[in-house]
Design a protein around this motif. Structure first.
Motif, PDB file in Angstrom:
ATOM      1  N   ALA A 107       0.762  -1.057  -0.163  1.00 42.23           N
ATOM      2  CA  ALA A 107      -0.053   0.016   0.060  1.00 42.23           C
ATOM      3  C   ALA A 107       0.984   0.945  -0.091  1.00 42.23           C
ATOM      4  CB  ALA A 107      -1.024   0.117   1.354  1.00 42.23           C
ATOM      5  N   MET A 108       0.357   2.449  -0.180  1.00 46.33           N
ATOM      6  CA  MET A 108       1.073   3.679  -0.517  1.00 46.33           C
ATOM      7  C   MET A 108       0.521   4.760   0.410  1.00 46.33           C
ATOM      8  SD  MET A 108       2.537   5.592  -3.743  1.00 46.33           S
ATOM      9  CE  MET A 108       1.475   6.981  -3.914  1.00 46.33           C
ATOM     10  N   ARG A 109       1.288   5.285   1.229  1.00 49.14           N
ATOM     11  CA  ARG A 109       0.843   6.719   1.638  1.00 49.14           C
ATOM     12  C   ARG A 109       0.941   7.955   0.686  1.00 49.14           C
ATOM     13  NH1 ARG A 109       3.536   8.563   7.369  1.00 49.14           N
ATOM     14  NH2 ARG A 109       5.241   9.410   5.636  1.00 49.14           N
ATOM     15  N   SER A 110       0.205   8.856   0.875  1.00 47.42           N
ATOM     16  CA  SER A 110       0.010   9.883  -0.001  1.00 47.42           C
ATOM     17  C   SER A 110       1.129  10.672  -0.281  1.00 47.42           C
ATOM     18  CB  SER A 110      -1.209  11.006   0.211  1.00 47.42           C
ATOM     19  OG  SER A 110      -0.737  11.523   1.558  1.00 47.42           O
ATOM     20  N   ASP A 111       2.181  10.375   0.571  1.00 46.78           N
ATOM     21  CA  ASP A 111       3.509  10.964   0.178  1.00 46.78           C
ATOM     22  C   ASP A 111       4.503  10.262  -0.659  1.00 46.78           C
ATOM     23  OD1 ASP A 111       4.164   9.326   2.342  1.00 46.78           O
ATOM     24  OD2 ASP A 111       5.653  10.660   2.954  1.00 46.78           O
ATOM     25  N   GLY A 112       3.959   8.703  -0.694  1.00 46.83           N
ATOM     26  CA  GLY A 112       4.827   7.906  -1.619  1.00 46.83           C
ATOM     27  C   GLY A 112       5.458   6.748  -0.620  1.00 46.83           C
ATOM     28  N   LEU A 113       5.207   6.925   0.633  1.00 51.88           N
ATOM     29  CA  LEU A 113       5.759   5.978   1.459  1.00 51.88           C
ATOM     30  C   LEU A 113       5.309   4.594   1.280  1.00 51.88           C
ATOM     31  CD1 LEU A 113       7.956   5.501   3.876  1.00 51.88           C
ATOM     32  CD2 LEU A 113       5.892   5.910   5.398  1.00 51.88           C
ATOM     33  N   LEU A 114       6.062   3.553   1.155  1.00 52.58           N
ATOM     34  CA  LEU A 114       5.333   2.115   0.931  1.00 52.58           C
ATOM     35  C   LEU A 114       5.136   1.567   2.225  1.00 52.58           C
ATOM     36  CD1 LEU A 114       7.762   0.742  -1.889  1.00 52.58           C
ATOM     37  CD2 LEU A 114       5.420   1.535  -2.003  1.00 52.58           C
ATOM     38  N   GLN A 154      -0.808   3.144  10.340  1.00 55.82           N
ATOM     39  CA  GLN A 154      -0.457   4.376   9.789  1.00 55.82           C
ATOM     40  C   GLN A 154       1.149   4.544  10.453  1.00 55.82           C
ATOM     41  OE1 GLN A 154      -1.916   6.366   7.665  1.00 55.82           O
ATOM     42  NE2 GLN A 154      -3.400   4.483   7.541  1.00 55.82           N
ATOM     43  N   PRO A 155       2.142   4.469   9.490  1.00 52.50           N
ATOM     44  CA  PRO A 155       3.490   4.600  10.173  1.00 52.50           C
ATOM     45  C   PRO A 155       3.594   5.807  10.727  1.00 52.50           C
ATOM     46  CG  PRO A 155       3.205   3.976   7.714  1.00 52.50           C
ATOM     47  CD  PRO A 155       1.963   4.294   8.131  1.00 52.50           C
ATOM     48  N   GLU A 156       4.563   6.058  11.823  1.00 54.64           N
ATOM     49  CA  GLU A 156       5.014   7.166  12.364  1.00 54.64           C
ATOM     50  C   GLU A 156       6.001   8.049  11.656  1.00 54.64           C
ATOM     51  OE1 GLU A 156       6.084   6.255  16.176  1.00 54.64           O
ATOM     52  OE2 GLU A 156       4.110   5.596  16.881  1.00 54.64           O
ATOM     53  N   GLN A 157       6.617   7.647  10.707  1.00 56.31           N
ATOM     54  CA  GLN A 157       7.600   8.278   9.796  1.00 56.31           C
ATOM     55  C   GLN A 157       6.980   9.811   9.547  1.00 56.31           C
ATOM     56  OE1 GLN A 157       6.882   5.165   9.334  1.00 56.31           O
ATOM     57  NE2 GLN A 157       8.808   4.229   8.400  1.00 56.31           N
ATOM     58  N   SER A 203      -3.311   4.970   1.535  1.00 51.42           N
ATOM     59  CA  SER A 203      -3.609   4.345   2.716  1.00 51.42           C
ATOM     60  C   SER A 203      -3.798   5.227   3.695  1.00 51.42           C
ATOM     61  CB  SER A 203      -2.349   3.399   3.108  1.00 51.42           C
ATOM     62  OG  SER A 203      -1.001   4.015   3.243  1.00 51.42           O
ATOM     63  N   ASP A 204      -3.169   6.543   3.782  1.00 51.61           N
ATOM     64  CA  ASP A 204      -3.540   7.611   4.799  1.00 51.61           C
ATOM     65  C   ASP A 204      -4.944   8.426   4.456  1.00 51.61           C
ATOM     66  OD1 ASP A 204      -2.244   8.380   2.751  1.00 51.61           O
ATOM     67  OD2 ASP A 204      -1.461  10.299   3.708  1.00 51.61           O
ATOM     68  N   HIS A 205      -5.569   7.935   3.579  1.00 49.81           N
ATOM     69  CA  HIS A 205      -6.939   8.575   3.346  1.00 49.81           C
ATOM     70  C   HIS A 205      -7.903   7.789   4.061  1.00 49.81           C
ATOM     71  CE1 HIS A 205      -6.214  11.196  -0.541  1.00 49.81           C
ATOM     72  NE2 HIS A 205      -5.542  11.307   0.464  1.00 49.81           N
ATOM     73  N   LEU A 206      -8.124   7.912   5.287  1.00 42.20           N
ATOM     74  CA  LEU A 206      -8.849   7.298   6.266  1.00 42.20           C
ATOM     75  C   LEU A 206     -10.251   7.290   6.045  1.00 42.20           C
ATOM     76  CD1 LEU A 206      -6.860   8.224   9.550  1.00 42.20           C
ATOM     77  CD2 LEU A 206      -6.246   6.399   7.959  1.00 42.20           C
ATOM     78  N   TYR A 207     -10.816   8.348   5.328  1.00 42.64           N
ATOM     79  CA  TYR A 207     -12.241   8.464   5.127  1.00 42.64           C
ATOM     80  C   TYR A 207     -12.387   9.057   3.423  1.00 42.64           C
ATOM     81  CZ  TYR A 207     -12.866   8.249  10.066  1.00 42.64           C
ATOM     82  OH  TYR A 207     -12.682   7.929  11.597  1.00 42.64           O
ATOM     83  N   SER A 264       3.131   8.542 -10.861  1.00 46.36           N
ATOM     84  CA  SER A 264       4.081   7.639 -10.871  1.00 46.36           C
ATOM     85  C   SER A 264       4.520   6.966  -9.911  1.00 46.36           C
ATOM     86  CB  SER A 264       5.575   8.313 -11.574  1.00 46.36           C
ATOM     87  OG  SER A 264       5.128   9.144 -12.807  1.00 46.36           O
ATOM     88  N   GLN A 265       4.113   7.544  -8.539  1.00 51.13           N
ATOM     89  CA  GLN A 265       4.538   6.873  -7.242  1.00 51.13           C
ATOM     90  C   GLN A 265       3.474   5.819  -7.161  1.00 51.13           C
ATOM     91  OE1 GLN A 265       4.823   9.841  -4.184  1.00 51.13           O
ATOM     92  NE2 GLN A 265       7.045   9.623  -4.205  1.00 51.13           N
ATOM     93  N   LEU A 266       2.257   5.768  -7.595  1.00 58.27           N
ATOM     94  CA  LEU A 266       1.168   4.999  -7.576  1.00 58.27           C
ATOM     95  C   LEU A 266       1.597   3.757  -8.399  1.00 58.27           C
ATOM     96  CD1 LEU A 266      -1.965   7.025  -7.900  1.00 58.27           C
ATOM     97  CD2 LEU A 266      -1.027   5.732  -5.748  1.00 58.27           C
ATOM     98  N   ILE A 267       2.328   3.858  -9.647  1.00 57.68           N
ATOM     99  CA  ILE A 267       2.550   2.930 -10.704  1.00 57.68           C
ATOM    100  C   ILE A 267       3.772   2.332 -10.171  1.00 57.68           C
ATOM    101  CG2 ILE A 267       3.991   2.775 -12.765  1.00 57.68           C
ATOM    102  CD1 ILE A 267       2.497   4.985 -14.079  1.00 57.68           C
TER     103      ILE A 267
END
Length: 393
Positions: free
Chosen positions: A41-48, A70-73, A223-227, A317-320
């Motif tokens: 899965a991917m966070r909106s900033d590109g974090l895997l 939800q990672p704390e990074q 993944s960080d779009h919680l709603y 591109s990060q989604l790809i």
């Protein structure tokens, strides 16, 4: 903005296997998981995230819940000052100003015209939206708060606060509060709206901009779009904290963003269209299924004897990279018009003006709305149709 006239049906049965999870918005147990075959899965900033994307759909209020850990990074942000970013911030400012100017609510118009009207932006990013709004409406006293700014401009035009909204103590209330792409990231929606309600003057308003519930879009993949709110689900949150929905519309700057205009409760009633959560579930599930199949579809178009370039170094591109790993593994380099504002990748990034066209294939890693213009650009640069690969998602 037109008001809808149909009442909300309180319960709709689900023909799908339930998720066994209670909806945090309406408390209904009538929910279903939307699963994918994706590894990450991917966070909106590109974090895997080393787990599949996890979403749960509510058949009562229609909200889509994000269920990933939800990672704390800290968020990995770009500079936010590319030409694209600055145009986007200007467009948001134009849209906010236009919304206030064209509101059918007289008290909101009166608030905007106050010579000392106070405005708060929650989630200022690089504060470019607030600065653009100040230029459009110089009489507004604008404050922008952001806990992790992309950059901090040197300016006296607006008040900049580097802090978290939930813990910040403000000395005064505001006439207008707005946020863009913030509320979908917040775990406790009601607490956020309650704090906004406490910070609004009685005659003030709150503008909430978030991903639209329809049409289903690639915003579902974060993944960080919680709603992913429907008007019904957001209205339920508002009612619980003393706010009411005044109007809603598609954002003028982005057809995939919904804008909600809220105010302290006055006893008025904004009637909503009857939700169609079963249909919405099918559309959401279909979009994720299309992404699951895309790697295989693109493989049939790729020529193993040719180098593969990826055009675009942004969100798509990060989604790809995340959801089409077989395709991304074949990418030898990424090309962009300007490296300014490029996101982080593990591939070399080349400015398009420095690229020499040979026999490469090039995959367009940008959102569907801009792909036709990019295809024309690539053709003009010497790429033929057999070299240009366009995703279908």
């Amino acid at each position: 903005m037109q008001k809808n006239r149909t009442r909300h049906n309180q319960h709709i049965s689900s023909p799908f296997e339930t998720a066994g999870i209670s909806c945090s918005i309406c408390q209904s147990n009538n929910t279903a998981s939307i699963t994918t075959s994706m590894t990450y899965a991917m966070r909106s900033d590109g974090l895997l995230l080393n787990e599949p994307l996890a979403k749960v759909h509510c058949f009562n209020c229609g909200v889509l819940l994000g269920r990933n850990n939800q990672p704390e990074q800290a968020y990995l942000r770009s500079s936010g000052n590319s030409e694209f970013d600055l145009k986007r911030h200007q467009a948001v400012a134009n849209g906010i100003a236009n919304l206030l100017e064209t509101s059918s609510n007289q008290s909101i118009l009166s608030t905007l015209c106050k010579s000392d009207a106070r405005v708060l932006e929650i989630g200022g990013a690089n504060f470019a939206t607030a600065l653009a709004l100040k230029k459009l409406k110089p009489h507004l006293q604008i404050t922008s708060i952001e806990p992790s700014p992309e950059q901090v401009p040197e300016t006296n035009d607006i008040d900049i606060i580097i802090d978290t909204f939930s813990t910040k103590h403000f000395k005064h209330k505001f006439d207008i509060i707005f946020s863009n792409n913030v509320i979908e990231h917040i775990a406790d929606t009601r607490a956020f709206l309650k704090q906004c309600r406490e910070m609004i003057e009685p005659s003030g308003c709150l503008i909430v901009c978030c991903p639209a519930h329809t049409p289903a879009s690639n915003e579902l993949l974060f993944s960080d779009h919680l709603y992913h709110f429907t008007p019904q689900s957001l209205a339920l949150c508002c009612q619980a904290v003393g706010l009411e929905l005044v109007a809603q519309q598609v954002a003028g700057w982005d057809t995939l963003t919904q804008v909600y205009l809220l105010r302290p409760t006055t006893g008025g009633q904004y009637q909503l269209e009857e939700p169609k959560p079963t249909q919405l579930f099918q559309v959401r599930r279909r979009l994720l299924a299309e992404w699951s199949k895309q790697d295989t579809l693109l493989k049939s178009q790729l020529d193993a004897s040719r180098p593969l370039l990826l055009f675009g170094a942004g969100e798509f591109s990060q989604l790809i990279r995340t959801y089409l790993p077989k395709t991304y593994a074949k990418v030898s380099a990424i090309t962009v018009d300007s490296v300014l504002g490029a996101r982080q990748f593990d591939k070399p990034i080349i400015e398009f003006g420095q690229l020499r066209v040979t026999n490469q294939q090039i995959l367009i890693g940008l959102n569907p709305s801009v792909r036709p213009a990019v295809e024309q650009k690539l053709s003009a640069a010497g790429f033929n149709q057999s070299q240009i690969i366009v995703p279908t998602v």
